[in-house]
Motif scaffolding. Structure first.
Motif, PDB file in Angstrom:
ATOM      1  N   ALA A 108       3.838   3.303   4.970  1.00  0.00           N
ATOM      2  CA  ALA A 108       2.449   2.826   4.844  1.00  0.00           C
ATOM      3  C   ALA A 108       2.165   1.649   5.775  1.00  0.00           C
ATOM      4  CB  ALA A 108       2.159   2.450   3.391  1.00  0.00           C
ATOM      5  N   TYR A 109       3.082   0.699   5.837  1.00  0.00           N
ATOM      6  CA  TYR A 109       2.852  -0.458   6.710  1.00  0.00           C
ATOM      7  C   TYR A 109       2.998  -0.069   8.180  1.00  0.00           C
ATOM      8  CZ  TYR A 109       2.759  -5.421   7.992  1.00  0.00           C
ATOM      9  OH  TYR A 109       2.410  -6.642   8.526  1.00  0.00           O
ATOM     10  N   GLY A 129      -7.113  -6.348   5.563  1.00  0.00           N
ATOM     11  CA  GLY A 129      -8.307  -5.514   5.497  1.00  0.00           C
ATOM     12  C   GLY A 129      -8.159  -4.405   4.469  1.00  0.00           C
ATOM     13  N   THR A 130      -6.951  -3.835   4.389  1.00  0.00           N
ATOM     14  CA  THR A 130      -6.690  -2.782   3.405  1.00  0.00           C
ATOM     15  C   THR A 130      -6.762  -3.330   1.990  1.00  0.00           C
ATOM     16  OG1 THR A 130      -5.269  -1.586   4.954  1.00  0.00           O
ATOM     17  CG2 THR A 130      -5.003  -1.083   2.616  1.00  0.00           C
ATOM     18  N   LEU A 131      -6.168  -4.503   1.766  1.00  0.00           N
ATOM     19  CA  LEU A 131      -6.145  -5.094   0.435  1.00  0.00           C
ATOM     20  C   LEU A 131      -7.541  -5.507  -0.026  1.00  0.00           C
ATOM     21  CD1 LEU A 131      -2.910  -7.299   0.662  1.00  0.00           C
ATOM     22  CD2 LEU A 131      -3.179  -4.997  -0.281  1.00  0.00           C
ATOM     23  N   VAL A 132      -8.436  -5.758   0.912  1.00  0.00           N
ATOM     24  CA  VAL A 132      -9.821  -6.079   0.561  1.00  0.00           C
ATOM     25  C   VAL A 132     -10.672  -4.813   0.508  1.00  0.00           C
ATOM     26  CG1 VAL A 132     -11.916  -7.274   1.328  1.00  0.00           C
ATOM     27  CG2 VAL A 132      -9.695  -8.410   1.511  1.00  0.00           C
ATOM     28  N   ILE A 177      -5.961   5.799  -8.871  1.00  0.00           N
ATOM     29  CA  ILE A 177      -5.027   6.284  -7.851  1.00  0.00           C
ATOM     30  C   ILE A 177      -5.049   5.367  -6.636  1.00  0.00           C
ATOM     31  CG2 ILE A 177      -4.551   8.180  -6.273  1.00  0.00           C
ATOM     32  CD1 ILE A 177      -5.840  10.041  -8.425  1.00  0.00           C
ATOM     33  N   ALA A 178      -6.256   4.996  -6.204  1.00  0.00           N
ATOM     34  CA  ALA A 178      -6.394   4.117  -5.037  1.00  0.00           C
ATOM     35  C   ALA A 178      -5.750   2.760  -5.299  1.00  0.00           C
ATOM     36  CB  ALA A 178      -7.873   3.940  -4.693  1.00  0.00           C
ATOM     37  N   PHE A 179      -5.853   2.275  -6.542  1.00  0.00           N
ATOM     38  CA  PHE A 179      -5.216   1.003  -6.893  1.00  0.00           C
ATOM     39  C   PHE A 179      -3.704   1.100  -6.731  1.00  0.00           C
ATOM     40  CE2 PHE A 179      -3.319  -1.756 -10.225  1.00  0.00           C
ATOM     41  CZ  PHE A 179      -3.695  -2.989  -9.699  1.00  0.00           C
ATOM     42  N   LEU A 180      -3.116   2.213  -7.188  1.00  0.00           N
ATOM     43  CA  LEU A 180      -1.673   2.407  -7.052  1.00  0.00           C
ATOM     44  C   LEU A 180      -1.268   2.498  -5.584  1.00  0.00           C
ATOM     45  CD1 LEU A 180      -0.905   4.940  -9.937  1.00  0.00           C
ATOM     46  CD2 LEU A 180      -0.171   2.549  -9.789  1.00  0.00           C
ATOM     47  N   LEU A 223      -1.149  -0.888  -4.016  1.00  0.00           N
ATOM     48  CA  LEU A 223       0.086  -1.598  -4.367  1.00  0.00           C
ATOM     49  C   LEU A 223       1.271  -1.051  -3.565  1.00  0.00           C
ATOM     50  CD1 LEU A 223      -0.219  -1.925  -8.257  1.00  0.00           C
ATOM     51  CD2 LEU A 223      -0.732  -3.642  -6.506  1.00  0.00           C
ATOM     52  N   MET A 224       1.297   0.262  -3.347  1.00  0.00           N
ATOM     53  CA  MET A 224       2.363   0.863  -2.539  1.00  0.00           C
ATOM     54  C   MET A 224       2.322   0.330  -1.107  1.00  0.00           C
ATOM     55  SD  MET A 224       2.126   4.835  -3.724  1.00  0.00           S
ATOM     56  CE  MET A 224       1.844   5.270  -5.454  1.00  0.00           C
ATOM     57  N   THR A 225       1.120   0.171  -0.567  1.00  0.00           N
ATOM     58  CA  THR A 225       0.974  -0.343   0.791  1.00  0.00           C
ATOM     59  C   THR A 225       1.451  -1.785   0.877  1.00  0.00           C
ATOM     60  OG1 THR A 225      -0.934   1.115   1.146  1.00  0.00           O
ATOM     61  CG2 THR A 225      -0.668  -0.738   2.667  1.00  0.00           C
ATOM     62  N   LEU A 226       1.094  -2.579  -0.130  1.00  0.00           N
ATOM     63  CA  LEU A 226       1.569  -3.967  -0.165  1.00  0.00           C
ATOM     64  C   LEU A 226       3.090  -4.002  -0.260  1.00  0.00           C
ATOM     65  CD1 LEU A 226       1.068  -7.004  -0.344  1.00  0.00           C
ATOM     66  CD2 LEU A 226       0.726  -6.733  -2.819  1.00  0.00           C
ATOM     67  N   ASP A 227       3.662  -3.151  -1.083  1.00  0.00           N
ATOM     68  CA  ASP A 227       5.115  -3.090  -1.217  1.00  0.00           C
ATOM     69  C   ASP A 227       5.764  -2.658   0.100  1.00  0.00           C
ATOM     70  OD1 ASP A 227       7.614  -3.158  -2.626  1.00  0.00           O
ATOM     71  OD2 ASP A 227       7.542  -0.982  -2.757  1.00  0.00           O
TER      72      ASP A 227
END
Length: 416
Positions: free
Chosen positions: A307-308, A320-323, A382-385, A388-392
């Motif tokens: 993802a990253y 930008g993704t997290l916002v 689903i988008a919230f999960l 979080l996966m992207t942040l991880d």
């Protein structure tokens, strides 16, 4: 406070209307390989390249499906045993004998991974090098966990030949059996199509390029024109990198079209000019992935692995993704809840309308995967999960654990 919440909802609603109206109709599922049957007028030579690392469990099914293709032309399968420890090669040899086609299977023992290559691409490079002795017209690059429909190769070749395409790829039907697969796997496809709208990918005048690594048919000339697999040897998202190289003409020069010749500064038909490739990407309803993702942890690892990387390791894009993800996907249901609590029906109804738009956009993918319609309304969760996966994924990269797969870790493309 009401004004701020309503303003955010209107902004989210505007974004969704823009996506649905002007973003390549990404939500549709009509770009399918099996929609129209095509007949082959010529029979190009095809070599199938399968990188396999510890795939003894799945190789009997996937390899059998390849050897039993109904393609009427000449095709051979080159399986690159990428230093497996589970007797993958032995199982593969047994399958070939069981179906009576040992002469069509060529097993290659993978060499030690050199610096600067990802493991999969190094295996693919070795397979292509061996297969090139057959002078194939096309290479089919596929994974060891894909069960091909018996007509998949025939349809891919027919699509490429009849539409003069350099690369044809299908996103195979991912496994969708467990609860977590039904909840998260269709969304994976949905988000991929939003990132790379298939209609844009298939438009030669649009620079958007993508492919799905499970099933890629590429013309040998196109691969040579871009400089071979080595031009993407460090890519973790190798399928999209390959499609981008082909479509943009990266890495090589071609003779071009008659119209391009006429615009050449010198009247020489051999004048070298950049040549862009023609690609096509769609869905497959018949060819499927065997890889199980039957828990949240397995899906989480699959997404977090790259993802990253998809964000080019950019902290700015991550921010930008997290916002952006909460703004696009979470504001609507929150407005419904807050509007009901505050008895502000303008906010509640606007939020409900935005939520319905989301569900309608997601419904074609849900229907394609034959899941309950109620999963369409789960897109905010689903988008919230996935956020979080992207942040991880970013955290893993910063900790030097990014890109882990099959016992190898690729922290970034610079460190391969």
């Amino acid at each position: 406070m009401d004004v701020i919440v309503l303003g955010l909802m209107l902004l989210s609603l505007t974004i969704w209307l823009g996506l649905l109206c002007f973003w390549g109709q990404f939500w549709r599922t009509d770009q399918q390989l099996e929609v129209t049957e095509t007949q082959l007028k010529s029979l190009p030579v095809v070599c199938v390249v399968v990188p396999a690392r510890n795939e003894a469990e799945l190789i009997p099914t996937s390899l059998r499906s390849l050897l039993l293709q109904d393609y009427p032309g000449s095709f051979n399968v080159f399986l690159v045993d990428d230093r497996s420890t589970d007797r993958t090669a032995n199982f593969a040899e047994g399958v070939a004998h069981a179906v009576g086609k040992p002469q069509q299977l060529h097993i290659i023992s993978g060499e030690l991974l050199p610096s600067g290559w990802s493991g999969k691409l190094w295996a693919v490079e070795q397979g292509i090098k061996s297969a090139s002795t057959f002078a194939p017209d096309y290479f089919l690059l596929t994974d060891a966990d894909i069960e091909h429909d018996s007509g998949n190769l025939r349809r891919l070749v027919a699509k490429a030949v009849q539409e003069d395409l350099d690369l044809v790829s299908v996103m195979v039907r991912l496994r969708c059996k467990s609860f977590w697969e039904k909840l998260l796997i269709p969304a994976f496809v949905f988000f991929f199509q939003k990132l790379y709208p298939f209609r844009w990918v298939n438009n030669p005048n649009n620079p958007t390029a993508a492919a799905a690594g499970g099933s890629i048919l590429i013309a040998r000339e196109a691969l040579e024109r871009i400089g071979g697999i080595q031009v993407i040897r460090q890519a973790l998202i190798d399928d999209c990198a390959l499609a981008q190289a082909v479509k943009r003409g990266t890495g090589g020069w071609g003779l071009g079209t008659r119209e391009e010749f006429s615009q050449s500064p010198v009247p020489n038909p051999q004048y070298p000019i950049p040549r862009q490739g023609r690609i096509w990407l769609g869905l497959s309803s018949l060819t499927r992935s065997l890889r199980p993702y039957d828990s949240l942890a397995t899906i989480w690892d699959m997404v977090a692995r790259t993802a990253y990387t998809q964000l080019n390791y950019s902290p700015l894009l991550l921010l930008g993704t997290l916002v952006g993800m909460p703004l696009i996907y979470l504001v609507a249901p929150l407005c419904v809840i807050l509007g009901a609590i505050w008895s502000n029906w303008a906010i509640a109804l606007t939020g409900l309308f935005g939520w319905l738009l989301m569900a309608l956009a997601y419904y074609p993918t849900i229907r394609f995967y034959k899941c309950s319609v109620w999963f369409a309304f789960s897109l905010p969760a689903i988008a919230f999960l996935y956020t979080l996966m992207t942040l991880d994924s970013a955290l893993r990269h910063w900790q030097g654990r990014g890109g882990a797969w099959k016992g190898r870790v690729y922290p970034s493309s610079d460190n391969l």
